[in-house]
Enzyme design. Structure first.
Site, PDB file in Angstrom:
ATOM      1  N   ASP A 117       0.817  -1.227   0.000  1.00  0.00           N
ATOM      2  CA  ASP A 117       0.000   0.000   0.000  1.00  0.00           C
ATOM      3  C   ASP A 117       0.845   1.269   0.000  1.00  0.00           C
ATOM      4  O   ASP A 117       0.468   2.279   0.596  1.00  0.00           O
ATOM      5  CB  ASP A 117      -0.975   0.013   1.191  1.00  0.00           C
ATOM      6  CG  ASP A 117      -1.767  -1.271   1.268  1.00  0.00           C
ATOM      7  OD1 ASP A 117      -2.316  -1.669   0.236  1.00  0.00           O
ATOM      8  OD2 ASP A 117      -1.810  -1.886   2.346  1.00  0.00           O
ATOM      9  N   LYS A 163       1.918   2.040  -5.170  1.00  0.00           N
ATOM     10  CA  LYS A 163       2.610   1.497  -6.348  1.00  0.00           C
ATOM     11  C   LYS A 163       1.878   1.784  -7.641  1.00  0.00           C
ATOM     12  O   LYS A 163       2.488   2.119  -8.646  1.00  0.00           O
ATOM     13  CB  LYS A 163       2.758  -0.029  -6.221  1.00  0.00           C
ATOM     14  CG  LYS A 163       3.868  -0.452  -5.306  1.00  0.00           C
ATOM     15  CD  LYS A 163       3.996  -1.953  -5.272  1.00  0.00           C
ATOM     16  CE  LYS A 163       2.851  -2.632  -4.574  1.00  0.00           C
ATOM     17  NZ  LYS A 163       2.709  -2.425  -3.163  1.00  0.00           N
ATOM     18  N   GLY A 222      -4.418  -4.599  -4.163  1.00  0.00           N
ATOM     19  CA  GLY A 222      -5.457  -3.624  -4.488  1.00  0.00           C
ATOM     20  C   GLY A 222      -4.746  -2.386  -4.994  1.00  0.00           C
ATOM     21  O   GLY A 222      -4.163  -1.649  -4.214  1.00  0.00           O
ATOM     22  N   HIS A 223      -4.721  -2.201  -6.285  1.00  0.00           N
ATOM     23  CA  HIS A 223      -3.977  -1.080  -6.871  1.00  0.00           C
ATOM     24  C   HIS A 223      -4.962  -0.006  -7.351  1.00  0.00           C
ATOM     25  O   HIS A 223      -5.760  -0.251  -8.242  1.00  0.00           O
ATOM     26  CB  HIS A 223      -3.094  -1.572  -8.024  1.00  0.00           C
ATOM     27  CG  HIS A 223      -1.950  -2.430  -7.548  1.00  0.00           C
ATOM     28  ND1 HIS A 223      -1.135  -3.135  -8.386  1.00  0.00           N
ATOM     29  CD2 HIS A 223      -1.486  -2.671  -6.301  1.00  0.00           C
ATOM     30  CE1 HIS A 223      -0.213  -3.772  -7.669  1.00  0.00           C
ATOM     31  NE2 HIS A 223      -0.418  -3.505  -6.405  1.00  0.00           N
ATOM     32  N   GLN A 281       1.979  -6.117  -3.126  1.00  0.00           N
ATOM     33  CA  GLN A 281       2.327  -6.122  -1.694  1.00  0.00           C
ATOM     34  C   GLN A 281       3.659  -5.384  -1.462  1.00  0.00           C
ATOM     35  O   GLN A 281       4.045  -4.571  -2.270  1.00  0.00           O
ATOM     36  CB  GLN A 281       2.371  -7.549  -1.118  1.00  0.00           C
ATOM     37  CG  GLN A 281       1.014  -8.231  -1.042  1.00  0.00           C
ATOM     38  CD  GLN A 281       0.592  -8.912  -2.313  1.00  0.00           C
ATOM     39  OE1 GLN A 281       1.374  -9.590  -2.952  1.00  0.00           O
ATOM     40  NE2 GLN A 281      -0.648  -8.738  -2.700  1.00  0.00           N
TER      41      GLN A 281
HETATM   42  P1  IMP Z   1      -2.860 -12.819   2.128  1.00  0.00           P
HETATM   43  O1  IMP Z   1      -1.883 -12.323   1.114  1.00  0.00           O
HETATM   44  O2  IMP Z   1      -4.298 -12.546   1.767  1.00  0.00           O
HETATM   45  O3  IMP Z   1      -2.629 -14.257   2.492  1.00  0.00           O
HETATM   46  O4  IMP Z   1      -2.619 -11.999   3.496  1.00  0.00           O
HETATM   47  C1  IMP Z   1      -1.430 -12.131   4.257  1.00  0.00           C
HETATM   48  C2  IMP Z   1      -1.008 -10.792   4.846  1.00  0.00           C
HETATM   49  O5  IMP Z   1      -0.618  -9.919   3.812  1.00  0.00           O
HETATM   50  C3  IMP Z   1      -2.131 -10.054   5.590  1.00  0.00           C
HETATM   51  O6  IMP Z   1      -1.577  -9.325   6.659  1.00  0.00           O
HETATM   52  C4  IMP Z   1      -2.673  -9.081   4.559  1.00  0.00           C
HETATM   53  O7  IMP Z   1      -3.298  -7.964   5.139  1.00  0.00           O
HETATM   54  C5  IMP Z   1      -1.377  -8.708   3.855  1.00  0.00           C
HETATM   55  N1  IMP Z   1      -1.593  -8.267   2.470  1.00  0.00           N
HETATM   56  C6  IMP Z   1      -1.878  -9.036   1.401  1.00  0.00           C
HETATM   57  N2  IMP Z   1      -1.980  -8.291   0.297  1.00  0.00           N
HETATM   58  C7  IMP Z   1      -1.731  -7.030   0.658  1.00  0.00           C
HETATM   59  C8  IMP Z   1      -1.649  -5.788  -0.070  1.00  0.00           C
HETATM   60  O8  IMP Z   1      -1.814  -5.716  -1.284  1.00  0.00           O
HETATM   61  N3  IMP Z   1      -1.354  -4.695   0.679  1.00  0.00           N
HETATM   62  C9  IMP Z   1      -1.117  -4.750   2.019  1.00  0.00           C
HETATM   63  N4  IMP Z   1      -1.190  -5.874   2.726  1.00  0.00           N
HETATM   64  C10 IMP Z   1      -1.483  -7.012   2.056  1.00  0.00           C
END
Ligand code: IMP
Length: 429
Positions: A13, A16, A40-41, A228
């Site tokens: 976040d 990007k 989420g972009h 991420q």
């Molecule tokens: P998962 O990727 O859904 O398995 O989540 C694992 C961890 O990564 C959690 O803490 C999510 O909140 C975090 N996470 C996954 N995708 C994002 C992103 O795009 N931005 C910020 N945090 C993320």
């Protein structure tokens, strides 16, 4: 021509999508190579907001080609929603969007298991990961265990049905017997749904590694869009509070099939404060008015889950580790305008851990959880940045803050500073 990778330097976040949108002007092809619909972009162009989870955000630039590489866990249902949304807004993807034929599919049972596991962790240990619930961990698990189903399996639908039915039975057993939850998924309906999905997806399937190799040979400029952030990396992040892919630069080559030697520019996206979604240690997290202000002014709400993001001051110990891991050649600074109203701004320069002072990021999460931030404090600039068109025209205190930030990050040069969400609110350097 130099190919570039854009990597989140913190916990995701960092903004990007805006940077990719800005840089894609100078690129021909935008490639996603890891993660899935957990990303989420958000991009704002001429006041119009676009949110992408699966499709590379470069798709908004109409003359760009976008590629979803093999390292992405591909959520076909989400992907098709985004394609429909793009079509309804007049953005055509014809011959500009390609999907790897060896990317693993995120299937409905992965989401069921993701949620069931989080519920179980929460009940039994009180410490769930806080995943996005998009099935990311279970899909990457299947890939590693070697029972995953890939996009290319949709080309032979009978084969897909065979593999899916086997997995369906296994996942049903796992959900009901291990997690003690109802497995609310119809085999026949899901197969019929995927029969339709297959018709729409298969024309886009490509040997994308070969496609990229050829395009690179032709002199096209490739931009690799990371999802991420570095500290959600499955190896180098704050494990187990991480995602299930490598989010640092190492995965660009593995997740796209492009040789690592072909990527010469590595741009780290750096937000001028820190945020984190989900659980896990976060030394500079703020629980006071400053934290609330960062959250509200910065609009710090997850684009995927809508969860409020935890907010804190900029952590240079974290950033130095990120520079070390990724070898950033440039930094793109984001959300400077969020700090406009702050009277005092802080940067964490060291940690105190068990009474000892350190500038080094601890590799073990239990040690990291004990880190107490040591801050330097700066005067804010307390004015709008709207009229700033160059780095030099930024207020004096903003430059003092940014210059110190740069110094703390091993002096890596900035390539841009973002001073607002719109494409036009960008200072290029
Ligand atoms: P998962 O990727 O859904 O398995 O989540 C694992 C961890 O990564 C959690 O803490 C999510 O909140 C975090 N996470 C996954 N995708 C994002 C992103 O795009 N931005 C910020 N945090 C993320």
């Amino acid at each position: 021509m130099a190919n570039s990778a854009v990597i989140g330097s913190q916990w995701g976040d960092e903004g990007k999508a805006k940077v990719i949108d800005y840089l894609s002007e100078k690129s021909d092809i935008v490639v996603r190579y890891q993660g899935g619909a957990n990303a989420g972009h958000t991009v704002i162009v001429d006041g119009k907001k676009f949110v992408f989870h699966m499709v590379p955000s470069g798709i908004i630039s109409k003359d760009k080609i976008c590629v979803i590489g093999n390292g992405v866990v591909f959520d076909a249902e989400q992907f098709l929603c985004e394609i429909d949304e793009l079509a309804s807004r007049g953005i055509d993807i014809e011959k500009r969007l390609f999907v790897s034929d060896i990317a693993h599919l995120v299937l409905p049972y992965h989401k069921i298991i993701d949620i069931a596991r989080e519920e179980m962790l929460s009940k039994e240990t009180g410490t769930k990961i806080g995943t996005t619930g998009k099935g990311i961990g279970p899909a990457y698990s299947d890939k590693s265990v070697r029972c995953g189903i890939r996009t290319g399996d949709l080309l032979d639908f009978d084969l897909f049905v065979k593999k899916f039915s086997e997995q369906y039975n296994e996942k049903k057993k796992m959900t009901e017997q291990f997690y003690g939850k109802k497995f609310d998924l119809s085999l026949s309906q899901t197969i019929e749904n995927y029969r339709n999905i297959a018709k729409k997806i298969t024309p886009l399937l490509t040997d994308t590694a070969y496609f990229l190799f050829e395009q690179d040979k032709k002199g096209k400029k490739l931009l690799f869009e990371g999802a991420q952030g570095t500290f959600l990396d499955i190896d180098h992040g704050t494990y187990p509070f991480v995602t299930s892919s490598n989010t640092s630069v190492g995965s660009v080559a593995a997740g796209s099939g492009m040789a690592a030697s072909k990527i010469s520019e590595i741009i780290g996206i750096v937000k001028v404060y820190t945020t984190r979604v989900g659980n896990g240690p976060f030394p500079t997290e703020l629980f006071d008015e400053d934290g609330v202000n960062l959250q509200t002014i910065g609009g710090e709400k997850g684009a995927t889950t809508g969860r409020p993001r935890r907010c804190g001051w900029f952590d240079s110990v974290l950033l130095r580790k990120s520079v070390q891991l990724n070898g950033f050649t440039k930094l793109a600074i984001t959300k400077l305008d969020v700090l406009n109203t702050f009277k005092k701004i802080k940067i964490c320069v060291k940690y105190e851990i068990d009474g000892k002072i350190t500038e080094q990021f601890p590799s073990c999460v239990e040690t990291f959880a004990k880190a107490k931030p040591i801050y330097e404090e700066f005067d804010g600039w307390q004015c709008s940045l709207d009229n700033c068109k160059s780095y030099d025209s930024l207020p004096k205190n903003a430059k003092i803050y940014l210059n110190r930030l740069k110094e703390l990050c091993f002096g890596v040069d900035f390539c841009m500073v973002s001073i607002g969400p719109d494409r036009s609110q960008t200072i290029g350097m």
